[in-house]
Scaffold this motif. Structure first.
Motif: not given
Lengths: 114, 113
Positions: A98, A100-103, B35, B45, B48, B56-58
């Protein structure tokens, strides 16, 4: 779960002095690591990134960072800071699956003493 | 190349209203991420999009949604605004080829009163 810790909320250094901003991450495999900088009222700018290979990474604006797997750290350094380096600095981690899922870490605010 | 652009830059809304924010990625970038940045929670996040699909999902409630158009431009929508939605909303785009770099726009400052 992935996480990033920046233990220093605010750091003040004198212009011309060296700088080190700390970053510790928690992740099972080899992470993708980043440092971003944010000036007031602005978006984020990528300073440097680490994916694999040489553990000392060079970035823009004279910054570098060193990946230390044994310490789960990715500290940012600069040998001599300039007044224009005053900003908020964010360490970040992403996974291969993932990317693109930056923490992001909570950030370190850098002030420069004249 | 022009950078990531976000409109509007500033927005004031009333609790209960809905809002739509827009993001135009760098030309050639097909991935767009969103974001939320607040003083208390930091940078979080949202989601996306890649090729018009959410990839992707937060961990945000369903009031937060997004979409992407065929030209890669993206919008995010927040319905039934709450005071806690006041934040800087940042959009980032990524180039093709798996470099995983994200290029951020200046953000939209949303204030909910």
């Amino acid at each position: 779960a992935q996480s990033v810790t920046q233990p220093d909320i605010h750091i003040t250094v004198s212009e011309g002095a060296s700088l080190e901003l700390r970053c510790n991450y928690s992740y099972g495999a080899t992470p993708y690591l980043f440092w971003y900088v944010q000036s007031p009222g602005q978006g984020l700018q990528l300073l440097l990134k680490y994916f694999s290979g040489d553990t000392l990474v060079q970035g823009i604006k004279g910054f570098e960072a060193e990946f230390k797997r044994s310490q789960s750290s990715f500290n940012l350094r600069k040998p001599s800071v300039h007044w224009s380096d005053a900003a908020e600095y964010f360490c970040a981690v992403a996974s291969y699956s993932s990317a693109s899922k930056i923490i992001f870490g909570s950030g370190t605010r850098l002030s420069i003493r004249p | 190349k022009a950078g990531v652009t976000q409109t509007p830059r500033y927005l004031i809304k009333t609790r209960g209203q809905q809002v739509t924010l827009s993001c135009s990625p760098i030309s050639g970038h097909r991935s767009v991420s969103w974001y939320q940045q607040t003083p208390g929670q930091g940078l979080q996040f949202l989601f996306e999009y890649f090729s018009e699909t959410q990839r992707n999902k937060g961990n945000f409630p369903g009031r937060f949604s997004g979409r992407q158009f065929s030209n890669s431009r993206s919008e995010m929508n927040v319905s039934t605004l709450e005071l806690g939605d006041s934040a800087l909303y940042l959009c980032a785009s990524s180039p093709p080829g798996g470099s995983y770099e994200q290029y951020f726009g200046p953000g939209t400052r949303l204030t909910v009163t």
